[in-house]
Design a protein around this motif. Structure first.
Motif, PDB file in Angstrom:
ATOM      1  N   THR A  89     -10.601  17.334  31.015  1.00 37.47           N
ATOM      2  CA  THR A  89     -10.382  16.548  32.215  1.00 37.47           C
ATOM      3  C   THR A  89     -10.402  15.073  31.843  1.00 37.47           C
ATOM      4  OG1 THR A  89     -11.024  16.277  34.536  1.00 37.47           O
ATOM      5  CG2 THR A  89     -12.812  16.414  32.908  1.00 37.47           C
ATOM      6  N   HIS A  90     -10.253  14.220  32.802  1.00 32.57           N
ATOM      7  CA  HIS A  90     -10.323  12.771  32.585  1.00 32.57           C
ATOM      8  C   HIS A  90     -10.965  12.134  33.814  1.00 32.57           C
ATOM      9  CE1 HIS A  90      -6.564  13.248  34.877  1.00 32.57           C
ATOM     10  NE2 HIS A  90      -6.762  12.019  35.314  1.00 32.57           N
ATOM     11  N   PRO A  91     -11.635  10.994  33.646  1.00 35.14           N
ATOM     12  CA  PRO A  91     -12.191  10.308  34.818  1.00 35.14           C
ATOM     13  C   PRO A  91     -11.059   9.670  35.617  1.00 35.14           C
ATOM     14  CG  PRO A  91     -12.624   9.044  32.820  1.00 35.14           C
ATOM     15  CD  PRO A  91     -11.965  10.323  32.397  1.00 35.14           C
ATOM     16  N   CYS A  92     -11.160   9.732  36.928  1.00 41.08           N
ATOM     17  CA  CYS A  92     -10.104   9.174  37.766  1.00 41.08           C
ATOM     18  C   CYS A  92     -10.634   8.956  39.178  1.00 41.08           C
ATOM     19  CB  CYS A  92      -8.910  10.129  37.810  1.00 41.08           C
ATOM     20  SG  CYS A  92      -7.442   9.409  38.563  1.00 41.08           S
ATOM     21  N   ALA A  93     -10.163   7.898  39.816  1.00 43.96           N
ATOM     22  CA  ALA A  93     -10.517   7.613  41.207  1.00 43.96           C
ATOM     23  C   ALA A  93      -9.257   7.467  42.049  1.00 43.96           C
ATOM     24  CB  ALA A  93     -11.374   6.359  41.299  1.00 43.96           C
ATOM     25  N   THR A  94      -8.331   6.615  41.583  1.00 47.92           N
ATOM     26  CA  THR A  94      -7.060   6.413  42.272  1.00 47.92           C
ATOM     27  C   THR A  94      -5.993   7.202  41.527  1.00 47.92           C
ATOM     28  OG1 THR A  94      -7.725   4.211  42.985  1.00 47.92           O
ATOM     29  CG2 THR A  94      -5.364   4.695  42.998  1.00 47.92           C
ATOM     30  N   HIS A  95      -5.397   8.169  42.201  1.00 53.60           N
ATOM     31  CA  HIS A  95      -4.462   9.078  41.546  1.00 53.60           C
ATOM     32  C   HIS A  95      -3.159   8.383  41.150  1.00 53.60           C
ATOM     33  CE1 HIS A  95      -2.774  12.850  40.358  1.00 53.60           C
ATOM     34  NE2 HIS A  95      -1.825  12.815  41.277  1.00 53.60           N
ATOM     35  N   SER A  96      -2.785   8.563  39.897  1.00 53.64           N
ATOM     36  CA  SER A  96      -1.484   8.108  39.421  1.00 53.64           C
ATOM     37  C   SER A  96      -0.530   9.290  39.529  1.00 53.64           C
ATOM     38  CB  SER A  96      -1.556   7.618  37.974  1.00 53.64           C
ATOM     39  OG  SER A  96      -0.247   7.387  37.495  1.00 53.64           O
ATOM     40  N   LEU A  97       0.407   9.202  40.453  1.00 52.21           N
ATOM     41  CA  LEU A  97       1.359  10.299  40.652  1.00 52.21           C
ATOM     42  C   LEU A  97       2.238  10.502  39.428  1.00 52.21           C
ATOM     43  CD1 LEU A  97       2.395   9.323  44.275  1.00 52.21           C
ATOM     44  CD2 LEU A  97       0.972  11.255  43.631  1.00 52.21           C
ATOM     45  N   THR A  98       2.456   9.455  38.658  1.00 48.02           N
ATOM     46  CA  THR A  98       3.346   9.523  37.506  1.00 48.02           C
ATOM     47  C   THR A  98       2.604   9.499  36.173  1.00 48.02           C
ATOM     48  OG1 THR A  98       3.603   7.122  37.639  1.00 48.02           O
ATOM     49  CG2 THR A  98       5.288   8.470  38.724  1.00 48.02           C
ATOM     50  N   GLY A  99       1.278   9.448  36.199  1.00 47.39           N
ATOM     51  CA  GLY A  99       0.549   9.340  34.941  1.00 47.39           C
ATOM     52  C   GLY A  99      -0.574  10.332  34.734  1.00 47.39           C
ATOM     53  N   CYS A 100      -1.270  10.732  35.778  1.00 41.83           N
ATOM     54  CA  CYS A 100      -2.382  11.671  35.612  1.00 41.83           C
ATOM     55  C   CYS A 100      -1.871  13.028  35.150  1.00 41.83           C
ATOM     56  CB  CYS A 100      -3.141  11.847  36.930  1.00 41.83           C
ATOM     57  SG  CYS A 100      -4.247  10.491  37.336  1.00 41.83           S
ATOM     58  N   GLN A 101      -2.600  13.630  34.213  1.00 40.80           N
ATOM     59  CA  GLN A 101      -2.227  14.950  33.710  1.00 40.80           C
ATOM     60  C   GLN A 101      -3.453  15.839  33.699  1.00 40.80           C
ATOM     61  OE1 GLN A 101       0.959  16.158  32.817  1.00 40.80           O
ATOM     62  NE2 GLN A 101      -0.193  18.065  32.915  1.00 40.80           N
ATOM     63  N   GLY A 102      -3.372  16.959  34.394  1.00 41.53           N
ATOM     64  CA  GLY A 102      -4.443  17.938  34.417  1.00 41.53           C
ATOM     65  C   GLY A 102      -4.210  19.019  33.383  1.00 41.53           C
ATOM     66  N   GLU A 103      -5.234  19.810  33.135  1.00 43.63           N
ATOM     67  CA  GLU A 103      -5.206  20.847  32.095  1.00 43.63           C
ATOM     68  C   GLU A 103      -4.404  22.089  32.503  1.00 43.63           C
ATOM     69  OE1 GLU A 103      -8.471  23.545  29.655  1.00 43.63           O
ATOM     70  OE2 GLU A 103      -9.083  22.566  31.512  1.00 43.63           O
ATOM     71  N   LEU A 104      -4.545  22.541  33.737  1.00 45.08           N
ATOM     72  CA  LEU A 104      -3.998  23.840  34.151  1.00 45.08           C
ATOM     73  C   LEU A 104      -2.697  23.649  34.931  1.00 45.08           C
ATOM     74  CD1 LEU A 104      -7.419  25.368  35.218  1.00 45.08           C
ATOM     75  CD2 LEU A 104      -6.235  25.640  33.021  1.00 45.08           C
ATOM     76  N   THR A 105      -1.589  23.668  34.223  1.00 42.89           N
ATOM     77  CA  THR A 105      -0.284  23.382  34.815  1.00 42.89           C
ATOM     78  C   THR A 105       0.396  24.641  35.328  1.00 42.89           C
ATOM     79  OG1 THR A 105       0.825  23.570  32.680  1.00 42.89           O
ATOM     80  CG2 THR A 105       0.039  21.391  33.305  1.00 42.89           C
ATOM     81  N   GLU A 106       1.045  24.499  36.471  1.00 43.10           N
ATOM     82  CA  GLU A 106       1.860  25.551  37.085  1.00 43.10           C
ATOM     83  C   GLU A 106       1.143  26.903  37.128  1.00 43.10           C
ATOM     84  OE1 GLU A 106       5.540  25.218  34.906  1.00 43.10           O
ATOM     85  OE2 GLU A 106       6.087  23.405  36.014  1.00 43.10           O
ATOM     86  N   GLN A 107      -0.078  26.880  37.632  1.00 40.48           N
ATOM     87  CA  GLN A 107      -0.881  28.094  37.748  1.00 40.48           C
ATOM     88  C   GLN A 107      -1.284  28.314  39.198  1.00 40.48           C
ATOM     89  OE1 GLN A 107      -4.018  28.629  34.879  1.00 40.48           O
ATOM     90  NE2 GLN A 107      -2.934  27.424  33.348  1.00 40.48           N
ATOM     91  N   GLU A 108      -1.461  29.579  39.566  1.00 47.15           N
ATOM     92  CA  GLU A 108      -1.856  29.964  40.918  1.00 47.15           C
ATOM     93  C   GLU A 108      -3.377  29.880  41.082  1.00 47.15           C
ATOM     94  OE1 GLU A 108      -0.273  31.233  43.805  1.00 47.15           O
ATOM     95  OE2 GLU A 108       1.649  30.639  42.929  1.00 47.15           O
ATOM     96  N   PHE A 109      -3.791  29.355  42.223  1.00 44.31           N
ATOM     97  CA  PHE A 109      -5.206  29.255  42.578  1.00 44.31           C
ATOM     98  C   PHE A 109      -5.382  29.678  44.029  1.00 44.31           C
ATOM     99  CE2 PHE A 109      -4.429  26.080  39.336  1.00 44.31           C
ATOM    100  CZ  PHE A 109      -5.480  26.260  38.462  1.00 44.31           C
ATOM    101  N   SER A 110      -6.562  30.156  44.338  1.00 45.38           N
ATOM    102  CA  SER A 110      -6.946  30.386  45.724  1.00 45.38           C
ATOM    103  C   SER A 110      -7.692  29.130  46.160  1.00 45.38           C
ATOM    104  CB  SER A 110      -7.852  31.607  45.825  1.00 45.38           C
ATOM    105  OG  SER A 110      -8.341  31.733  47.130  1.00 45.38           O
ATOM    106  N   VAL A 111      -7.186  28.462  47.207  1.00 47.65           N
ATOM    107  CA  VAL A 111      -7.766  27.211  47.673  1.00 47.65           C
ATOM    108  C   VAL A 111      -8.325  27.424  49.078  1.00 47.65           C
ATOM    109  CG1 VAL A 111      -7.324  24.779  48.193  1.00 47.65           C
ATOM    110  CG2 VAL A 111      -6.105  25.887  46.297  1.00 47.65           C
ATOM    111  N   TYR A 112      -9.597  27.082  49.243  1.00 38.32           N
ATOM    112  CA  TYR A 112     -10.263  27.215  50.530  1.00 38.32           C
ATOM    113  C   TYR A 112     -10.964  25.894  50.847  1.00 38.32           C
ATOM    114  CZ  TYR A 112     -13.249  29.007  54.255  1.00 38.32           C
ATOM    115  OH  TYR A 112     -13.875  29.214  55.458  1.00 38.32           O
ATOM    116  N   ILE A 113     -10.622  25.314  51.992  1.00 41.97           N
ATOM    117  CA  ILE A 113     -11.230  24.055  52.413  1.00 41.97           C
ATOM    118  C   ILE A 113     -11.695  24.203  53.852  1.00 41.97           C
ATOM    119  CG2 ILE A 113     -10.898  21.577  52.766  1.00 41.97           C
ATOM    120  CD1 ILE A 113      -8.675  21.702  50.645  1.00 41.97           C
ATOM    121  N   GLU A 114     -12.953  23.822  54.056  1.00 41.52           N
ATOM    122  CA  GLU A 114     -13.562  23.915  55.380  1.00 41.52           C
ATOM    123  C   GLU A 114     -14.205  22.570  55.706  1.00 41.52           C
ATOM    124  OE1 GLU A 114     -17.471  26.243  56.492  1.00 41.52           O
ATOM    125  OE2 GLU A 114     -15.797  27.652  56.323  1.00 41.52           O
TER     126      GLU A 114
END
Length: 182
Positions: free
Chosen positions: A93-118
């Motif tokens: 991972t990398h430290p980040c506060a303000t997202h760079s739409l054109t620069g930030c890169q995460g580890e798990l690309t094009e993968q399916e996740f179950s997302v739950y937000i309450e």
């Protein structure tokens, strides 16, 4: 009693001509109403395309696009929705506060996740399978000025976090490490 009040959409339509007009023709600080209504499409295009000739970052209030001549164009975000991008990870991972739409890169690309937000009142905001983009991030538009409990799961591993959508909050979340559920 829980009630479902809002759900993130996985489908996004990108209109290339509309984006050109938005980026090419805006030299002012405050966008017009039509530009604001298209802001989600513009954010999605920058986030998913890996553009090299522009940089785009997103704060809690604005999308900021900077061209190769270092000229910045700012677009106000919707007043009732907050953009946040989450990069679940296993090892990197990398430290980040303000997202760079054109620069930030995460580890798990094009993968399916179950997302739950309450939200704190028990309302389910998101409960669906979502796919991370080629940059490894899951982009979400959530109601502003609230606190949320977020759970992301994949193949028996899970990450949980609390986040909020107030004016001073981060738009980039890179701290959700997927670990074995106990």
């Amino acid at each position: 009693m829980r009630k479902k009040i809002w759900m993130a959409s996985g489908a996004v339509v990108v209109v290339a001509l509309g984006t050109f007009l938005l980026v090419g023709g805006n030299d002012k600080e405050t966008p017009t109403a039509s530009e604001t209504s298209n802001i989600k499409q513009l954010v999605q295009e920058y986030s998913s395309s890996g553009m090299k000739d522009l940089s785009a970052s997103i704060t809690s209030e604005q999308l900021i696009v900077t061209d190769n001549n270092n000229k910045s164009t700012k677009y106000n975000l919707p007043k009732d929705e907050f953009f946040v991008s989450i990069a679940p990870y296993v090892k990197n991972t990398h430290p980040c506060a303000t997202h760079s739409l054109t620069g930030c890169q995460g580890e798990l690309t094009e993968q399916e996740f179950s997302v739950y937000i309450e939200d704190n009142e028990g309302n389910v905001i998101v409960d669906q399978a979502m796919k991370s983009q080629s940059n490894g991030f899951i982009d979400l538009w959530l109601p502003r000025d609230k606190k949320y409990s977020v759970t992301i799961e994949q193949d028996g591993v899970k990450a949980k976090a609390e986040l909020s959508t107030f004016k001073s909050d981060n738009t980039c979340v890179t701290t959700m490490q997927l670990v074995e559920s106990i």
